[in-house]
Motif scaffolding. Structure first.
Motif, mmCIF file in Angstrom:
data_model
loop_
_atom_site.group_PDB
_atom_site.id
_atom_site.type_symbol
_atom_site.label_atom_id
_atom_site.label_comp_id
_atom_site.label_asym_id
_atom_site.label_seq_id
_atom_site.Cartn_x
_atom_site.Cartn_y
_atom_site.Cartn_z
ATOM 1 N N SER A 195 0.840 -1.199 0.000
ATOM 2 C CA SER A 195 0.000 0.000 0.000
ATOM 3 C C SER A 195 0.872 1.246 0.000
ATOM 4 C CB SER A 195 -0.915 -0.005 1.231
ATOM 5 O OG SER A 195 -0.139 -0.068 2.425
ATOM 6 N N GLY A 196 0.228 2.410 -0.187
ATOM 7 C CA GLY A 196 0.954 3.660 -0.014
ATOM 8 C C GLY A 196 1.008 4.545 -1.233
ATOM 9 N N ILE A 197 1.960 5.482 -1.233
ATOM 10 C CA ILE A 197 1.995 6.563 -2.214
ATOM 11 C C ILE A 197 2.347 6.063 -3.604
ATOM 12 C CG2 ILE A 197 2.984 8.786 -2.841
ATOM 13 C CD1 ILE A 197 3.636 9.246 0.082
ATOM 14 N N LEU A 198 1.431 6.350 -4.536
ATOM 15 C CA LEU A 198 1.636 6.045 -5.945
ATOM 16 C C LEU A 198 1.649 7.381 -6.693
ATOM 17 C CD1 LEU A 198 1.864 3.367 -7.581
ATOM 18 C CD2 LEU A 198 -0.526 3.662 -8.185
ATOM 19 N N ILE A 199 2.686 7.573 -7.507
ATOM 20 C CA ILE A 199 2.847 8.831 -8.249
ATOM 21 C C ILE A 199 2.216 8.681 -9.623
ATOM 22 C CG2 ILE A 199 4.494 10.537 -9.107
ATOM 23 C CD1 ILE A 199 6.558 9.226 -7.167
ATOM 24 N N CYS A 200 1.344 9.602 -9.978
ATOM 25 C CA CYS A 200 0.677 9.572 -11.289
ATOM 26 C C CYS A 200 0.932 10.886 -12.016
ATOM 27 C CB CYS A 200 -0.838 9.386 -11.125
ATOM 28 S SG CYS A 200 -1.318 7.968 -10.121
ATOM 29 N N SER A 201 1.144 10.808 -13.330
ATOM 30 C CA SER A 201 1.342 12.020 -14.129
ATOM 31 C C SER A 201 0.027 12.441 -14.767
ATOM 32 C CB SER A 201 2.383 11.775 -15.212
ATOM 33 O OG SER A 201 1.928 10.792 -16.132
ATOM 34 N N GLU A 209 -5.134 -13.918 14.016
ATOM 35 C CA GLU A 209 -5.643 -12.882 14.917
ATOM 36 C C GLU A 209 -6.088 -11.616 14.191
ATOM 37 O OE1 GLU A 209 -4.483 -10.293 18.894
ATOM 38 O OE2 GLU A 209 -3.498 -12.186 18.464
ATOM 39 N N PHE A 210 -5.328 -11.204 13.178
ATOM 40 C CA PHE A 210 -5.600 -9.905 12.556
ATOM 41 C C PHE A 210 -6.185 -9.994 11.138
ATOM 42 C CE2 PHE A 210 -2.054 -9.196 15.527
ATOM 43 C CZ PHE A 210 -2.597 -8.203 16.333
ATOM 44 N N GLY A 211 -6.124 -11.170 10.524
ATOM 45 C CA GLY A 211 -6.621 -11.313 9.161
ATOM 46 C C GLY A 211 -5.650 -10.814 8.097
ATOM 47 N N LEU A 212 -4.360 -10.675 8.474
ATOM 48 C CA LEU A 212 -3.358 -10.202 7.518
ATOM 49 C C LEU A 212 -3.022 -11.311 6.521
ATOM 50 C CD1 LEU A 212 -1.336 -7.939 6.672
ATOM 51 C CD2 LEU A 212 0.327 -9.032 8.206
ATOM 52 N N LYS A 213 -3.252 -11.043 5.219
ATOM 53 C CA LYS A 213 -3.060 -12.069 4.192
ATOM 54 C C LYS A 213 -1.925 -11.735 3.226
ATOM 55 C CE LYS A 213 -8.027 -13.070 4.220
ATOM 56 N NZ LYS A 213 -9.281 -13.053 3.410
ATOM 57 N N TYR A 214 -1.174 -10.665 3.496
ATOM 58 C CA TYR A 214 -0.129 -10.211 2.580
ATOM 59 C C TYR A 214 0.942 -9.469 3.387
ATOM 60 C CZ TYR A 214 -3.372 -6.359 3.222
ATOM 61 O OH TYR A 214 -4.219 -5.437 3.788
ATOM 62 N N GLN A 215 2.047 -9.149 2.718
ATOM 63 C CA GLN A 215 3.133 -8.457 3.403
ATOM 64 C C GLN A 215 2.681 -7.098 3.931
ATOM 65 O OE1 GLN A 215 3.168 -9.007 0.077
ATOM 66 N NE2 GLN A 215 3.432 -7.041 -0.943
ATOM 67 N N LEU A 216 3.047 -6.774 5.157
ATOM 68 C CA LEU A 216 2.657 -5.499 5.757
ATOM 69 C C LEU A 216 3.724 -4.462 5.410
ATOM 70 C CD1 LEU A 216 0.282 -4.511 7.550
ATOM 71 C CD2 LEU A 216 1.869 -4.569 9.468
ATOM 72 N N LEU A 217 3.589 -3.900 4.223
ATOM 73 C CA LEU A 217 4.565 -2.938 3.710
ATOM 74 C C LEU A 217 3.812 -1.750 3.129
ATOM 75 C CD1 LEU A 217 7.558 -2.288 3.084
ATOM 76 C CD2 LEU A 217 7.267 -3.511 0.918
ATOM 77 N N VAL A 240 -0.953 5.154 7.192
ATOM 78 C CA VAL A 240 -0.943 3.703 7.069
ATOM 79 C C VAL A 240 -2.371 3.179 7.109
ATOM 80 C CG1 VAL A 240 1.352 3.462 8.106
ATOM 81 C CG2 VAL A 240 -0.676 3.351 9.571
ATOM 82 N N PRO A 241 -2.645 2.022 6.506
ATOM 83 C CA PRO A 241 -4.000 1.455 6.505
ATOM 84 C C PRO A 241 -4.474 1.107 7.911
ATOM 85 C CG PRO A 241 -2.576 0.350 4.899
ATOM 86 C CD PRO A 241 -1.693 1.199 5.756
ATOM 87 N N SER A 242 -5.770 0.964 8.072
ATOM 88 C CA SER A 242 -6.357 0.661 9.392
ATOM 89 C C SER A 242 -5.833 -0.666 9.942
ATOM 90 C CB SER A 242 -7.882 0.641 9.297
ATOM 91 O OG SER A 242 -8.321 -0.306 8.338
ATOM 92 N N LEU A 243 -5.614 -1.660 9.067
ATOM 93 C CA LEU A 243 -5.095 -2.952 9.524
ATOM 94 C C LEU A 243 -3.690 -2.790 10.094
ATOM 95 C CD1 LEU A 243 -5.344 -5.997 9.861
ATOM 96 C CD2 LEU A 243 -4.602 -6.274 7.486
ATOM 97 N N ASN A 256 -2.511 -0.064 11.453
ATOM 98 C CA ASN A 256 -2.707 0.610 12.745
ATOM 99 C C ASN A 256 -3.118 -0.359 13.836
ATOM 100 O OD1 ASN A 256 -2.109 3.372 12.781
ATOM 101 N ND2 ASN A 256 -3.924 3.873 11.588
ATOM 102 N N LYS A 257 -4.004 -1.282 13.491
ATOM 103 C CA LYS A 257 -4.519 -2.257 14.455
ATOM 104 C C LYS A 257 -3.390 -3.146 14.975
ATOM 105 C CE LYS A 257 -8.045 -5.907 14.803
ATOM 106 N NZ LYS A 257 -9.060 -6.688 14.025
ATOM 107 N N ILE A 258 -2.564 -3.643 14.069
ATOM 108 C CA ILE A 258 -1.435 -4.500 14.455
ATOM 109 C C ILE A 258 -0.411 -3.708 15.253
ATOM 110 C CG2 ILE A 258 0.485 -5.886 13.565
ATOM 111 C CD1 ILE A 258 -1.329 -6.539 11.143
ATOM 112 N N GLU A 259 -0.128 -2.480 14.794
ATOM 113 C CA GLU A 259 0.838 -1.610 15.442
ATOM 114 C C GLU A 259 0.423 -1.301 16.886
ATOM 115 O OE1 GLU A 259 3.087 2.435 13.974
ATOM 116 O OE2 GLU A 259 0.903 2.366 13.844
ATOM 117 N N ASP A 260 -0.847 -0.974 17.082
ATOM 118 C CA ASP A 260 -1.342 -0.644 18.423
ATOM 119 C C ASP A 260 -1.248 -1.838 19.368
ATOM 120 O OD1 ASP A 260 -1.883 1.890 17.567
ATOM 121 O OD2 ASP A 260 -4.034 1.578 17.283
ATOM 122 N N LYS A 261 -1.550 -3.014 18.853
ATOM 123 C CA LYS A 261 -1.544 -4.218 19.696
ATOM 124 C C LYS A 261 -0.123 -4.589 20.132
ATOM 125 C CE LYS A 261 -2.947 -8.204 21.428
ATOM 126 N NZ LYS A 261 -4.073 -9.079 21.234
#
Length: 324
Positions: free
Chosen positions: A138-144, A278-286, A312-315, A317-322
């Motif tokens: 996830s995150g910043i994607l640059i578009c022209s 526990e969190f439903g994470l199905k991919y790399q957290l990057l 950062v995505p809500s997921l 944040n959820k993992i980070e807080d825990k």
């Protein structure tokens, strides 16, 4: 190519205002001009871009459908030349297959729907994504949005003066900030990469198949995840990507014994299973978290020194807080 040779024969191509035959060697500041009719231009534009004619309903509906499908994309910065979005995990930056729907189609759909571009303008310039993020990053994607924007973004991405920072959580306790380097080899068939401290020697080894890479990281948080009666040490990092190669951050961190949680290609399946349960994470957290622009001259000078941050995505944040 055959068209250009035909134009040379018909003397429709000039070099510095004089008719040319194509055998000349070009020098600095030489000017080549090509003369052709409006009809010829429209023929080439429609053939290659498929946007300006009424026959291209399917192409235009593809853009419209992509915009409707991803209507909740968060635009975090926009001017006349570029657009920065916070891409969610699970969406392709660019098509891998002709039936895919990617951010490229979303971008044109958005610009058409808001009236910022027209069908006719697509015949001369097609806005596009400038950098790539893995589908599940996830995150910043640059578009022209303009040719000027596309050229300047390509320039600062190539010369690496645009600094790209990522946030991630890795397995293990890391004790100090560091910069790591090596050589990356991409296995096209498996869509994975292998890392080496130096280019291996061998009869069938081609040095050109290996890309030099460099990754730096800074420790943000350290914590422990307790699950299934096990305690797993985890570290949150901010990563600076000096070179941008396929799966670079994922493979590089894994190679030093600290794979990203959730990463099915380069990670730890046991830990990934616990985190997923526990969190439903199905991919790399990057997450591509921050951009820092260099000094820029010309029409995009307003971007000089600007810093853009994508939450950062809500997921995440959820993992980070825990954990932390």
């Amino acid at each position: 190519m055959s068209f250009l040779y035909k134009m040379l024969r018909k003397k429709n191509i000039t070099l510095n205002g004089k008719k040319a035959d194509g055998k000349e060697k070009l020098g600095k500041d030489d000017t080549i001009s090509v003369y052709f009719s409006d009809e010829t231009f429209e023929k080439f534009a429609n053939k290659h871009v498929k946007a300006a004619s009424t026959e291209d309903v399917d192409v235009l509906s593809e853009f419209e459908n992509a915009y409707k499908k991803y209507q909740n994309i968060d635009i975090i910065y926009e001017d006349d030349h570029i657009l920065l979005v916070n891409k969610p995990a699970g969406i392709l930056s660019q098509k891998a297959d002709k039936n895919d729907v990617s951010m490229n189609e979303w971008l044109i759909g958005y610009l058409l729907s808001t009236g910022l571009i027209s069908q006719d303008s697509l015949a001369t310039f097609r806005p596009s994504v400038c950098n790539r993020l893995d589908r599940n990053t996830s995150g910043i994607l640059i578009c022209s949005k303009s040719l000027c924007g596309a050229q300047k973004m390509a320039e600062i991405l190539k010369d690496r003066s645009l600094h790209k920072y990522y946030r991630t959580i890795v397995i293990g306790s890391m004790n100090e900030d560091a910069s790591i380097s090596g050589y990356l080899y991409k296995d096209e068939k498996r869509n994975t990469v292998k890392l080496f401290d130096k280019i291996p020697k061998g009869k069938n080894i081609k040095e050109s198949d290996f890309s030099q890479i460099r990754t730096s990281y800074q420790i943000i948080n350290k914590g422990t995840y307790s699950g299934n009666n096990e305690k797993i040490l985890l570290t949150e990092l901010e990563v600076l990507l000096h070179t941008g190669k396929t799966h670079q951050i994922r493979a590089h961190l894994s190679s030093i014994g600290h794979p990203i949680i959730g990463d099915s290609k380069y990670g730890n399946s046991k830990v990934n299973g616990l985190i997923k349960k526990e969190f439903g994470l199905k991919y790399q957290l990057l997450h591509a978290y921050r951009l820092e622009f260099p000094q820029i001259d010309g029409e995009l000078s307003h971007l000089s020194g600007k810093t853009i941050v994508a939450n950062v995505p809500s997921l995440y944040n959820k993992i980070e807080d825990k954990i932390f």
